[in-house]
Design an enzyme around this catalytic site. Structure first.
Site, PDB file in Angstrom:
ATOM      1  CG  ASN A  24      -0.183  -0.091   2.505  1.00 55.85           C
ATOM      2  OD1 ASN A  24       0.542   0.830   2.860  1.00 55.85           O
ATOM      3  ND2 ASN A  24      -0.300  -1.219   3.207  1.00 55.85           N
ATOM      4  CG  ASP A  46      -6.530  -5.865   6.371  1.00 56.84           C
ATOM      5  OD1 ASP A  46      -6.122  -5.761   7.538  1.00 56.84           O
ATOM      6  OD2 ASP A  46      -7.065  -4.926   5.749  1.00 56.84           O
ATOM      7  CE  LYS A  69       8.786 -11.707 -14.284  1.00 56.84           C
ATOM      8  NZ  LYS A  69       9.513 -11.027 -15.334  1.00 56.84           N
ATOM      9  CG  ASP A  85      -5.987  -7.069  14.061  1.00 58.15           C
ATOM     10  OD1 ASP A  85      -5.136  -6.320  14.598  1.00 58.15           O
ATOM     11  OD2 ASP A  85      -7.052  -6.649  13.582  1.00 58.15           O
ATOM     12  CB  ILE A  86       0.000  -6.582  14.487  1.00 56.39           C
ATOM     13  CG1 ILE A  86       0.524  -7.372  13.291  1.00 56.39           C
ATOM     14  CG2 ILE A  86       1.125  -6.229  15.450  1.00 56.39           C
ATOM     15  CD1 ILE A  86       1.401  -6.561  12.342  1.00 56.39           C
ATOM     16  CG  PHE A 109      -2.980   5.448  13.403  1.00 53.72           C
ATOM     17  CD1 PHE A 109      -2.207   5.336  14.540  1.00 53.72           C
ATOM     18  CD2 PHE A 109      -3.005   6.669  12.725  1.00 53.72           C
ATOM     19  CE1 PHE A 109      -1.462   6.406  15.010  1.00 53.72           C
ATOM     20  CE2 PHE A 109      -2.268   7.752  13.183  1.00 53.72           C
ATOM     21  CZ  PHE A 109      -1.496   7.622  14.325  1.00 53.72           C
ATOM     22  CE  LYS A 140     -10.852  -0.603  10.690  1.00 61.29           C
ATOM     23  NZ  LYS A 140     -10.214   0.140   9.613  1.00 61.29           N
ATOM     24  CE  LYS A 152      -8.398  -3.644  13.968  1.00 67.75           C
ATOM     25  NZ  LYS A 152      -7.295  -4.095  13.125  1.00 67.75           N
TER      26      LYS A 152
HETATM   27  O1  PMT Z   1       2.764   6.094   6.545  1.00 64.27           O
HETATM   28  P1  PMT Z   1       2.159   7.423   6.082  1.00 64.27           P
HETATM   29  O2  PMT Z   1       2.334   7.631   4.591  1.00 64.27           O
HETATM   30  O3  PMT Z   1       2.639   8.571   6.901  1.00 64.27           O
HETATM   31  O4  PMT Z   1       0.577   7.319   6.285  1.00 64.27           O
HETATM   32  C1  PMT Z   1       0.047   7.249   7.568  1.00 64.27           C
HETATM   33  C2  PMT Z   1      -1.122   6.251   7.641  1.00 64.27           C
HETATM   34  C3  PMT Z   1      -2.278   6.745   6.792  1.00 64.27           C
HETATM   35  C4  PMT Z   1      -0.671   4.877   7.139  1.00 64.27           C
HETATM   36  C5  PMT Z   1      -1.509   6.162   9.174  1.00 64.27           C
HETATM   37  O5  PMT Z   1      -1.929   7.425   9.612  1.00 64.27           O
HETATM   38  C6  PMT Z   1      -2.613   5.136   9.388  1.00 64.27           C
HETATM   39  O6  PMT Z   1      -3.779   5.409   9.273  1.00 64.27           O
HETATM   40  N1  PMT Z   1      -2.225   3.867   9.726  1.00 64.27           N
HETATM   41  C7  PMT Z   1      -3.126   2.733   9.866  1.00 64.27           C
HETATM   42  C8  PMT Z   1      -3.508   2.242   8.502  1.00 64.27           C
HETATM   43  C9  PMT Z   1      -4.382   1.025   8.531  1.00 64.27           C
HETATM   44  O7  PMT Z   1      -3.951  -0.005   8.073  1.00 64.27           O
HETATM   45  O8  PMT Z   1      -5.515   1.157   9.136  1.00 64.27           O
HETATM   46  P2  PMT Z   1      -6.595  -0.057   9.300  1.00 64.27           P
HETATM   47  O9  PMT Z   1      -7.848   0.649   9.529  1.00 64.27           O
HETATM   48  O10 PMT Z   1      -6.517  -0.989   8.159  1.00 64.27           O
HETATM   49  O11 PMT Z   1      -6.092  -0.832  10.585  1.00 64.27           O
HETATM   50  C10 PMT Z   1      -6.579  -0.513  11.893  1.00 64.27           C
HETATM   51  C11 PMT Z   1      -5.492  -0.708  12.916  1.00 64.27           C
HETATM   52  O12 PMT Z   1      -5.152  -2.092  13.010  1.00 64.27           O
HETATM   53  C12 PMT Z   1      -4.213   0.027  12.631  1.00 64.27           C
HETATM   54  O13 PMT Z   1      -3.705   0.470  13.857  1.00 64.27           O
HETATM   55  C13 PMT Z   1      -3.305  -1.057  12.033  1.00 64.27           C
HETATM   56  O14 PMT Z   1      -1.923  -0.797  12.291  1.00 64.27           O
HETATM   57  C14 PMT Z   1      -3.777  -2.273  12.789  1.00 64.27           C
HETATM   58  N2  PMT Z   1      -3.638  -3.563  12.060  1.00 64.27           N
HETATM   59  C15 PMT Z   1      -4.335  -3.781  10.915  1.00 64.27           C
HETATM   60  C16 PMT Z   1      -4.247  -5.014  10.296  1.00 64.27           C
HETATM   61  C17 PMT Z   1      -3.414  -6.003  10.867  1.00 64.27           C
HETATM   62  N3  PMT Z   1      -3.284  -7.205  10.285  1.00 64.27           N
HETATM   63  N4  PMT Z   1      -2.731  -5.743  11.991  1.00 64.27           N
HETATM   64  C18 PMT Z   1      -2.836  -4.537  12.602  1.00 64.27           C
HETATM   65  O15 PMT Z   1      -2.192  -4.296  13.632  1.00 64.27           O
END
Ligand code: PMT
Length: 402
Positions: free
Chosen positions: A210, A279, A289, A306-307, A323, A337, A341
């Protein structure tokens, strides 16, 4: 009270083209209340005059170790004792080498030897000179001795090269100076922060990922460090430099990030999940390849761990900040979330808006806890990170210890 009120700063200027920016730096430091005394090397005077620096600092400019008049006014040992902080900006490869070697062959290098004040250097030089083994070894030695290294920044250089070696912007140097004297309210705390994207391999040459640049997470790491925390930064692949002083753990995939997070989190007091974690990962990564033999291709994906949710299940759970990157129904999804979470706080960003979110220098966040809703309006990610760290401390961490 101004943050640099009554702070005594010796500002050493050495001979680089970026010296022309220093009068502005002096003015901004003074605006914040600092008393600034300028020391110039012979090289610096080829780029800017002592008279200019005297006018903006309001103090005599010292430029010679052997000037009997200047020694009468404030001797070099007195000046070394006077300083609360010595900043060298721009710091050329030459002064870096001389202070590493402990030389005292001009006023500035002598001051560095004679002072017990902290020293911060803001390197500025050609990118090749910065990357030279000698310079890098000198920098590492200085870091081990506790010298603060501010920058350098990356970009186009005066010589036409592009790369690392630019003097940080004056505003960044002022922020770093203010942060240096700021209260270390996170002393004794350990923050573990995830940042950047993850890459999920498809075959040896392709991956799913991403647009995360790591800027937001790295800015939070920087802000937490400035507030005195021990910081572990678990980062996916990015093109930015980690803040000096953090413990950087580089990973590629979500599964690697998961493993490192669960190893580090039990020692953490706060866990911030800023990474944009994939995800899903590819069920069977091709060992060779993949060839374009057919018109259509299907990949089978399996869900990643999910970390942040797994860290929140720890018996000794740190303060949990997640976030949420959303393009619609931001509050609804973010609150979902937060609950699902088991987080203490979630920082939602609307990534559909241009000029913020993924890969931008700016961001705007809305923080949700079970009871609070706090807006952090659009600003540079370093400002947002500082506000976020302050808020977490004031609203949640400091409360817990009362
Ligand atoms: O890196 P930049 O270019 O500065 O951009 C910043 C950002 C937009 C990436 C940042 O501000 C942000 O929003 N990060 C979280 C992005 C995200 O994946 O959000 P989510 O809604 O998909 O996930 C929710 C939360 O679960 C997040 O805290 C994520 O880190 C966590 N997660 C998600 C999936 C997973 N398998 N494990 C996780 O821990």
């Amino acid at each position: 009270m101004q943050i640099l009120q009554d702070k005594k700063i010796v500002l050493g200027i050495t001979g680089g083209i970026a010296a022309y920016k220093i009068p502005e730096l002096v003015r901004r430091l003074k605006d914040h209340g600092a008393d600034v005394r300028v020391v110039m090397t012979e090289g610096a005077k080829a780029f800017i005059t002592p008279l200019t620096l005297q006018a903006v600092s309001g103090n005599h400019v010292a430029d010679s170790l052997l000037d009997s008049q200047a020694e009468l006014a404030m001797g070099h040992i007195e000046l070394a004792k006077w300083a609360d902080l010595i900043i060298i900006a721009p710091a050329t490869a030459d002064i870096i080498a001389r202070i590493t070697a402990g030389m005292a062959n001009d006023l500035l290098s002598t001051l560095c030897l004679a002072t017990s004040a902290p020293i911060a250097i803001a390197p500025a030089m050609n990118q090749q000179m910065w990357h030279a083994k000698a310079t890098q070894e000198n920098i590492n030695t200085l870091l081990q001795r506790g010298v603060h290294v501010w920058g350098p920044g990356a970009g186009e250089q005066a010589c036409g090269d592009i790369g690392l070696g630019r003097l940080l912007e004056v505003s960044e140097l002022v922020t770093l100076s203010c942060d240096f004297f700021a209260e270390k309210f996170l002393q004794g705390q350990h923050w573990v922060i995830t940042a950047g994207p993850t890459r999920e391999a498809i075959d040896p040459v392709r991956y799913i990922s991403n647009h995360s640049s790591g800027k937001m997470g790295y800015a939070i790491a920087n802000a937490a460090l400035n507030a005195g925390a021990q910081v572990t930064l678990i980062s996916g692949p990015v093109n930015i430099t980690a803040p000096v002083g953090c413990d950087l753990i580089q990973v590629i995939s979500a599964e690697q990030m998961h493993k490192q997070a669960l190893t580090c989190a039990p020692q953490a007091t706060t866990f911030v999940a800023c990474a944009a974690v994939a995800d899903y990962r590819v069920a069977d990564i091709a060992s060779e390849k993949i060839k374009k033999d057919s018109e259509n291709m299907q990949l089978s994906l399996v869900k990643n761990h999910d970390i942040v949710a797994d860290v929140a299940k720890l018996v000794k759970k740190p303060f949990m900040v997640g976030f949420a990157a959303e393009t619609q129904n931001v509050e609804h999804y973010a609150r979902g979330k937060l609950k699902r979470k088991n987080l203490d706080l979630i920082a939602a960003n609307d990534v559909a808006k241009s000029g913020q979110g993924f890969n931008s220098d700016n961001n705007a966040l809305t923080l949700y806890s079970a009871i609070d809703k706090i807006e952090l309006p659009l600003a540079n990610k370093h400002i947002i990170a500082k506000q976020l760290v302050n808020l977490i401390n004031q609203h949640y961490l400091a409360k817990d210890t009362k």
